[in-house]
Design a protein around this motif. Structure first.
Motif, short mmCIF file in Angstrom:
data_model
loop_
_atom_site.label_atom_id
_atom_site.label_comp_id
_atom_site.label_asym_id
_atom_site.label_seq_id
_atom_site.Cartn_x
_atom_site.Cartn_y
_atom_site.Cartn_z
N ALA A 30 44.79 38.30 43.38
CA ALA A 30 44.75 39.17 42.19
C ALA A 30 45.34 40.56 42.48
CB ALA A 30 43.30 39.34 41.73
N PRO A 31 45.88 41.20 41.45
CA PRO A 31 46.24 42.62 41.62
C PRO A 31 44.96 43.43 41.62
CG PRO A 31 46.63 41.92 39.35
CD PRO A 31 46.14 40.70 40.10
N MET A 32 44.80 44.32 42.58
CA MET A 32 43.62 45.19 42.58
C MET A 32 44.04 46.59 43.01
SD MET A 32 40.43 42.89 43.96
CE MET A 32 41.33 41.97 45.17
N GLU A 55 49.31 46.17 43.45
CA GLU A 55 48.39 46.95 42.63
C GLU A 55 49.12 47.28 41.33
OE1 GLU A 55 46.85 50.44 44.82
OE2 GLU A 55 48.14 49.72 46.43
N GLN A 85 52.92 44.32 39.32
CA GLN A 85 52.26 44.47 38.03
C GLN A 85 52.47 45.85 37.44
OE1 GLN A 85 48.05 45.07 37.13
NE2 GLN A 85 48.06 43.03 36.20
N LYS A 155 48.70 39.32 32.33
CA LYS A 155 47.31 39.12 32.75
C LYS A 155 46.42 39.74 31.69
CE LYS A 155 44.19 39.81 36.67
NZ LYS A 155 43.34 40.97 36.35
N HIS A 183 41.48 36.57 32.89
CA HIS A 183 40.19 36.96 33.47
C HIS A 183 39.16 36.69 32.38
CE1 HIS A 183 37.48 40.38 35.26
NE2 HIS A 183 36.91 39.19 35.29
N ARG A 185 36.48 37.45 31.16
CA ARG A 185 35.48 38.43 30.74
C ARG A 185 36.08 39.35 29.68
NH1 ARG A 185 34.20 38.80 36.47
NH2 ARG A 185 32.06 38.08 36.81
N ASN A 214 40.89 33.14 36.21
CA ASN A 214 40.44 34.23 37.09
C ASN A 214 39.03 34.69 36.71
OD1 ASN A 214 40.75 37.70 37.05
ND2 ASN A 214 40.67 36.59 38.97
N GLY A 215 38.30 35.07 37.75
CA GLY A 215 36.96 35.64 37.55
C GLY A 215 35.92 34.94 38.39
N ASP A 216 35.41 35.67 39.41
CA ASP A 216 34.29 35.17 40.22
C ASP A 216 34.56 33.87 40.97
OD1 ASP A 216 32.72 37.30 39.83
OD2 ASP A 216 31.32 36.35 38.44
N ILE A 217 35.79 33.63 41.36
CA ILE A 217 36.05 32.44 42.19
C ILE A 217 35.76 32.86 43.63
CG2 ILE A 217 37.81 30.79 42.96
CD1 ILE A 217 38.95 31.19 40.02
N GLY A 238 40.25 37.49 43.51
CA GLY A 238 40.30 38.94 43.74
C GLY A 238 39.31 39.36 44.81
N ARG A 239 38.14 39.82 44.36
CA ARG A 239 37.19 40.46 45.27
C ARG A 239 36.79 39.60 46.46
NH1 ARG A 239 33.43 42.07 40.39
NH2 ARG A 239 34.35 40.11 39.73
#
Ligand SMILES: Cc1cc2nc3c(=O)[nH]c(=O)nc-3n(C[C@H](O)[C@H](O)[C@H](O)COP(=O)(O)O)c2cc1C
Length: 340
Positions: A30-32, A55, A85, A155, A183, A185, A214-217, A238-239
């Motif tokens: 993910a881009p962060m 980023e 991005q 995204k 994502h 959410r 995407n989200g919490d994988i 991502g995280r």
């Protein structure tokens, strides 16, 4: 595991095709903002990320020729394919900045941010604010797809209404985007609360371009469930990859074979951290606040080293942080006993 289950798992690992670009797999980083710098991306690539994202870069800053913002697009050959991005809301500024980043760095993809919930971004009409104005989304994508050589992707976040979210995804596809990451959410949820897989699934079944969930994988089982449930073409992580870039290897191995690989040992996590620090030095990106956060992340999930994390937190400069990490490695015999 029974053989039918294994066959099914093998069948869902795909090579994702985005426009003319064919990826080797379907897991992307993910881009962060302030997190996915070049060194972290290189580590994720080493452990199997099929594509990495820069980023987010402000289109206005690029047009103003802000050197710090432009430098965020720097790409190393070994990490390709890379998506840069862009964030912004003015179609003309988005086009000018995309053309200039395309020319300087030759990324494989330009991705557009329609999901950032940060207050300053939303207040300026960018990121998630654009989900309220599909006209601007359409204009930006049409302009960019008409002028760039590389595929344009988007995204997005979701809205409370599934139907309205699917409509936005349809607009993005119709305007010419080559893939969409969702994502699951809403803007209001920020980065916590349940990820809505139903909406991601609805988008996937409504459009023909690749959809990346995407989200919490966070692990193999979640990844497999999300792919299975949504039928998406790829997953974005991502995280969970920050401090544990090896997650890409574990998840792709599980999806391909149904077998779980062991987690990185304490030693291996430290090796990854020192490799990260080395890459930061090589690319002149060693920065106090970044190395402090990353050290904490590479030490994460180690209950017995709370005191080390506190020491890192209190360290006043880069050298002190690196010294603490060297000490941790030297003392590993006692520290890792309860973990491995
Ligand atoms: C610190 C941080 C910075 C982020 N920066 C960006 C960004 O620049 N562009 C973007 O599209 N999303 C950004 N995101 C959102 C992530 O790309 C991702 O959608 C979100 O974290 C959910 O995925 P995860 O649960 O795997 O982390 C950011 C998230 C975090 C935590």
């Amino acid at each position: 595991m029974v053989w039918t289950e294994k066959l099914f798992l093998i069948s869902i690992i795909k090579r994702m095709k985005i426009g003319k670009l064919v990826l080797q797999g379907s897991l992307v980083l993910a881009p962060m903002s302030r997190v996915t710098n070049l060194p972290l991306r290189l580590l994720c690539k080493k452990y199997g990320a099929s594509m990495v994202y820069s980023e987010m870069i402000s289109s206005e800053a690029v047009v103003r020729e802000n050197p710090k913002s432009i430098a965020r697009g720097l790409i190393a050959q070994e990490e390709r394919p890379v998506a840069i991005q862009l964030m912004g809301s003015d179609p003309d500024t988005m086009q000018r900045s995309a053309l200039s980043l395309e020319k300087i760095y030759r990324p494989e993809i330009i991705d557009l941010n329609f999901g950032c919930p940060a207050q300053d971004v939303v207040r300026s009409g960018c990121g998630a604010a654009l989900l309220k104005d599909t006209g601007i989304i359409r204009d930006i994508i049409e302009l960019l797809t008409g002028s760039l050589d590389v595929p344009v992707t988007a995204k997005m976040r979701i809205l409370d209404s599934i139907d309205m979210t699917v409509e936005i995804a349809r607009t993005i596809e119709k305007a010419g985007a080559s893939a969409i990451t969702v994502h699951g959410r809403t803007q209001k949820q920020g980065y916590s609360g349940k990820v809505n897989l139903e909406t991601i699934k609805a988008i996937k079944s409504a459009i023909s371009i690749p959809v990346i969930a995407n989200g919490d994988i966070r692990d193999e089982k979640i990844a497999s469930h999300v792919l299975d449930y949504t039928q998406c073409d790829g997953l974005m992580i991502g995280r969970a990859a920050v401090g544990d870039p090896y997650i890409f290897r574990r998840i792709s191995h599980y999806i391909e074979t149904g077998e779980m690989l062991p987690h990185r040992t304490f030693d291996e996590r430290l090796d990854d951290f020192f490799e990260y620090a080395k890459l930061c030095r090589r690319y002149e990106m060693l920065a106090y606040s970044d190395i402090k956060i990353k050290a904490q992340r590479f030490l994460k999930n180690r209950a017995d080293i709370k005191s080390v994390r506190e020491r890192v937190n209190g360290a006043m400069d880069i050298d002190s942080i690196l010294e603490i990490m060297v000490e941790v490695r030297a003392a590993k015999g006692t520290l890792q006993k309860s973990q491995e």
